[in-house]
Each structure stands twice: as structure tokens, then as C-alpha cells.
Design a protein around this motif. Structure first.
Motif, PDB file in Angstrom:
ATOM      1  N   GLN A  74       0.816  -1.217   0.000  1.00  0.00           N
ATOM      2  CA  GLN A  74       0.000   0.000   0.000  1.00  0.00           C
ATOM      3  C   GLN A  74       0.849   1.266   0.000  1.00  0.00           C
ATOM      4  OE1 GLN A  74      -2.129   1.102   3.605  1.00  0.00           O
ATOM      5  NE2 GLN A  74      -4.005   1.374   2.375  1.00  0.00           N
ATOM      6  N   ASP A  75       1.857   1.347   0.871  1.00  0.00           N
ATOM      7  CA  ASP A  75       2.675   2.556   0.954  1.00  0.00           C
ATOM      8  C   ASP A  75       3.384   2.845  -0.364  1.00  0.00           C
ATOM      9  OD1 ASP A  75       1.926   2.971   3.600  1.00  0.00           O
ATOM     10  OD2 ASP A  75       3.682   1.916   4.395  1.00  0.00           O
ATOM     11  N   ALA A  76       3.965   1.808  -0.964  1.00  0.00           N
ATOM     12  CA  ALA A  76       4.683   1.995  -2.228  1.00  0.00           C
ATOM     13  C   ALA A  76       3.723   2.412  -3.338  1.00  0.00           C
ATOM     14  CB  ALA A  76       5.422   0.711  -2.613  1.00  0.00           C
ATOM     15  N   GLU A  77       2.549   1.819  -3.360  1.00  0.00           N
ATOM     16  CA  GLU A  77       1.583   2.139  -4.417  1.00  0.00           C
ATOM     17  C   GLU A  77       1.044   3.557  -4.261  1.00  0.00           C
ATOM     18  OE1 GLU A  77      -0.040   1.573  -7.985  1.00  0.00           O
ATOM     19  OE2 GLU A  77       1.367   0.248  -6.973  1.00  0.00           O
ATOM     20  N   VAL A  78       0.765   3.960  -3.043  1.00  0.00           N
ATOM     21  CA  VAL A  78       0.299   5.333  -2.806  1.00  0.00           C
ATOM     22  C   VAL A  78       1.379   6.324  -3.232  1.00  0.00           C
ATOM     23  CG1 VAL A  78      -0.286   6.999  -0.999  1.00  0.00           C
ATOM     24  CG2 VAL A  78      -1.412   4.758  -1.056  1.00  0.00           C
ATOM     25  N   ALA A  79       2.627   6.053  -2.889  1.00  0.00           N
ATOM     26  CA  ALA A  79       3.728   6.943  -3.280  1.00  0.00           C
ATOM     27  C   ALA A  79       3.850   7.000  -4.803  1.00  0.00           C
ATOM     28  CB  ALA A  79       5.039   6.476  -2.647  1.00  0.00           C
ATOM     29  N   ARG A  80       3.717   5.865  -5.470  1.00  0.00           N
ATOM     30  CA  ARG A  80       3.806   5.832  -6.935  1.00  0.00           C
ATOM     31  C   ARG A  80       2.677   6.646  -7.561  1.00  0.00           C
ATOM     32  NH1 ARG A  80       1.932   3.308 -11.460  1.00  0.00           N
ATOM     33  NH2 ARG A  80       0.293   2.225 -10.303  1.00  0.00           N
ATOM     34  N   LEU A  81       1.462   6.489  -7.054  1.00  0.00           N
ATOM     35  CA  LEU A  81       0.313   7.226  -7.587  1.00  0.00           C
ATOM     36  C   LEU A  81       0.443   8.723  -7.323  1.00  0.00           C
ATOM     37  CD1 LEU A  81      -2.407   4.636  -6.620  1.00  0.00           C
ATOM     38  CD2 LEU A  81      -1.731   5.264  -8.961  1.00  0.00           C
ATOM     39  N   GLU A  82       0.960   9.076  -6.150  1.00  0.00           N
ATOM     40  CA  GLU A  82       1.199  10.498  -5.867  1.00  0.00           C
ATOM     41  C   GLU A  82       2.232  11.076  -6.837  1.00  0.00           C
ATOM     42  OE1 GLU A  82       0.197  11.172  -1.182  1.00  0.00           O
ATOM     43  OE2 GLU A  82       2.071  10.128  -1.640  1.00  0.00           O
ATOM     44  N   ALA A  83       3.261  10.299  -7.152  1.00  0.00           N
ATOM     45  CA  ALA A  83       4.273  10.766  -8.101  1.00  0.00           C
ATOM     46  C   ALA A  83       3.679  10.983  -9.493  1.00  0.00           C
ATOM     47  CB  ALA A  83       5.437   9.778  -8.161  1.00  0.00           C
ATOM     48  N   LEU A  84       2.621  10.221  -9.816  1.00  0.00           N
ATOM     49  CA  LEU A  84       1.933  10.392 -11.104  1.00  0.00           C
ATOM     50  C   LEU A  84       0.963  11.565 -11.091  1.00  0.00           C
ATOM     51  CD1 LEU A  84       1.099   6.677 -12.037  1.00  0.00           C
ATOM     52  CD2 LEU A  84       2.811   8.174 -13.100  1.00  0.00           C
ATOM     53  N   GLY A  85       0.649  12.095  -9.899  1.00  0.00           N
ATOM     54  CA  GLY A  85      -0.243  13.243  -9.818  1.00  0.00           C
ATOM     55  C   GLY A  85      -1.513  13.027  -9.021  1.00  0.00           C
ATOM     56  N   ALA A  86      -1.706  11.842  -8.430  1.00  0.00           N
ATOM     57  CA  ALA A  86      -2.868  11.613  -7.569  1.00  0.00           C
ATOM     58  C   ALA A  86      -2.651  12.344  -6.245  1.00  0.00           C
ATOM     59  CB  ALA A  86      -3.065  10.123  -7.307  1.00  0.00           C
ATOM     60  N   LYS A  87      -3.745  12.619  -5.572  1.00  0.00           N
ATOM     61  CA  LYS A  87      -3.676  13.289  -4.268  1.00  0.00           C
ATOM     62  C   LYS A  87      -4.492  12.500  -3.250  1.00  0.00           C
ATOM     63  CE  LYS A  87      -3.037  17.958  -6.034  1.00  0.00           C
ATOM     64  NZ  LYS A  87      -1.876  17.575  -6.712  1.00  0.00           N
ATOM     65  N   ARG A  88      -4.035  12.507  -2.004  1.00  0.00           N
ATOM     66  CA  ARG A  88      -4.834  11.944  -0.916  1.00  0.00           C
ATOM     67  C   ARG A  88      -5.981  12.906  -0.640  1.00  0.00           C
ATOM     68  NH1 ARG A  88      -1.239   8.699   3.251  1.00  0.00           N
ATOM     69  NH2 ARG A  88       0.566   8.271   1.932  1.00  0.00           N
ATOM     70  N   VAL A  89      -7.168  12.374  -0.380  1.00  0.00           N
ATOM     71  CA  VAL A  89      -8.317  13.232  -0.105  1.00  0.00           C
ATOM     72  C   VAL A  89      -9.076  12.720   1.112  1.00  0.00           C
ATOM     73  CG1 VAL A  89      -8.595  14.049  -2.481  1.00  0.00           C
ATOM     74  CG2 VAL A  89      -9.792  11.997  -1.758  1.00  0.00           C
ATOM     75  N   ASP A  90      -9.752  13.635   1.769  1.00  0.00           N
ATOM     76  CA  ASP A  90     -10.590  13.316   2.914  1.00  0.00           C
ATOM     77  C   ASP A  90     -12.038  13.494   2.485  1.00  0.00           C
ATOM     78  OD1 ASP A  90     -12.006  13.100   5.260  1.00  0.00           O
ATOM     79  OD2 ASP A  90     -10.726  14.472   6.381  1.00  0.00           O
ATOM     80  N   ILE A  91     -12.773  12.394   2.442  1.00  0.00           N
ATOM     81  CA  ILE A  91     -14.192  12.445   2.097  1.00  0.00           C
ATOM     82  C   ILE A  91     -15.040  12.083   3.309  1.00  0.00           C
ATOM     83  CG2 ILE A  91     -13.863  12.056  -0.383  1.00  0.00           C
ATOM     84  CD1 ILE A  91     -14.607   9.076   0.169  1.00  0.00           C
ATOM     85  N   GLY A  92     -14.428  12.217   4.493  1.00  0.00           N
ATOM     86  CA  GLY A  92     -15.123  11.883   5.727  1.00  0.00           C
ATOM     87  C   GLY A  92     -14.952  10.433   6.135  1.00  0.00           C
ATOM     88  N   GLN A  93     -13.938   9.762   5.601  1.00  0.00           N
ATOM     89  CA  GLN A  93     -13.743   8.341   5.875  1.00  0.00           C
ATOM     90  C   GLN A  93     -13.207   8.073   7.277  1.00  0.00           C
ATOM     91  OE1 GLN A  93     -11.939  10.082   3.607  1.00  0.00           O
ATOM     92  NE2 GLN A  93      -9.803   9.505   3.687  1.00  0.00           N
TER      93      GLN A  93
END
Length: 121
Positions: A74-93
Motif C-alpha cells: 500500500q505505501d509503495a503504491e500510494v507513493a507511486r500514484l502520488e508521483a503520477l499526480g494523484a492526491k490523498r483526499v478526505d471524504i469523511g472516511q
């Protein structure tokens, strides 16, 4: 009657750019490209796929449909996606084991915990 699931449709301001982003994020292939629609699949003849269709209307609220992904790390995949331009978001989870992210146009998706350790939210 038999139904076959063909695509998940994603409305997009720029279907080519967003479709290319998802093709890279998922390591999928492009099966159709035009100014108005862009289609990707895991393999050329494998369904379902993602089809990005131009909609000149901005996203207004939380997505009513989103995709969940189960990575090996999970950590590596989140970092990879962030490097591509994805952002972490808070939707009330709240505090969860999955991470909610958004693609470059703000469409939410979740990166779950490692395979075998997580149930979908």
C-alpha cells in the motif's frame, strides 16, 4: 438474457489526458482514442475497461461510484500514484486502513491494504 460488462464510464473534461493517466497508473493498454473518448483495458480483448468521455461540466460533489484497488504494498503504491499526480483526499472516511485518493480531475478511488488482509469499504 445475458449481460456482459463492457466499461465503466468516466466523464472527463479532458478524456485523452485523464485516460492516459489511468493507463499509466494501471499499466493498461489504450484500445481507442479520439478527442471525445478514450478507452483502456487490462489487455486489448479483456473486458471490462474504462472509457473516458468528454463532459464539459466540472465535478460538483463526491463521486457516487469509485474504484477500489488492492496493492501488494500500500505505501509503495500510494507513493507511486502520488508521483503520477494523484492526491490523498478526505471524504469523511475517518481513520481507516484504506487510503482515499483522487486522480488529476478529482475522481476518488481507494487503495486498500495488502491482498488478503482487507475487505472493501
Amino acid at each position: 438474457m445475458t449481460l456482459q460488462w463492457q466499461h465503466v464510464i468516466v466523464h472527463s473534461a479532458d478524456p485523452v489526458a485523464l485516460g492516459q493517466w489511468w493507463a499509466e497508473a494501471l499499466d493498461w493498454v489504450v484500445v481507442h482514442s479520439s478527442e471525445e473518448e478514450f478507452t483502456i483495458r487490462a489487455e486489448p480483448d479483456r473486458l471490462p475497461g474504462l472509457e473516458f468521455i468528454r463532459l464539459d461540466e466540472a465535478k460538483k460533489a463526491k463521486s457516487r461510484l469509485h474504484l477500489d484497488f488492492v496493492p501488494d504494498d500500500q505505501d509503495a503504491e500510494v507513493a507511486r500514484l502520488e508521483a503520477l499526480g494523484a492526491k490523498r483526499v478526505d471524504i469523511g472516511q475517518g481513520d481507516q486502513s484504506w487510503i482515499v485518493m483522487a486522480d488529476p480531475e478529482g475522481n476518488e478511488f481507494c487503495v486498500l491494504g495488502r491482498r488478503g488482509q482487507q475487505t472493501a469499504p
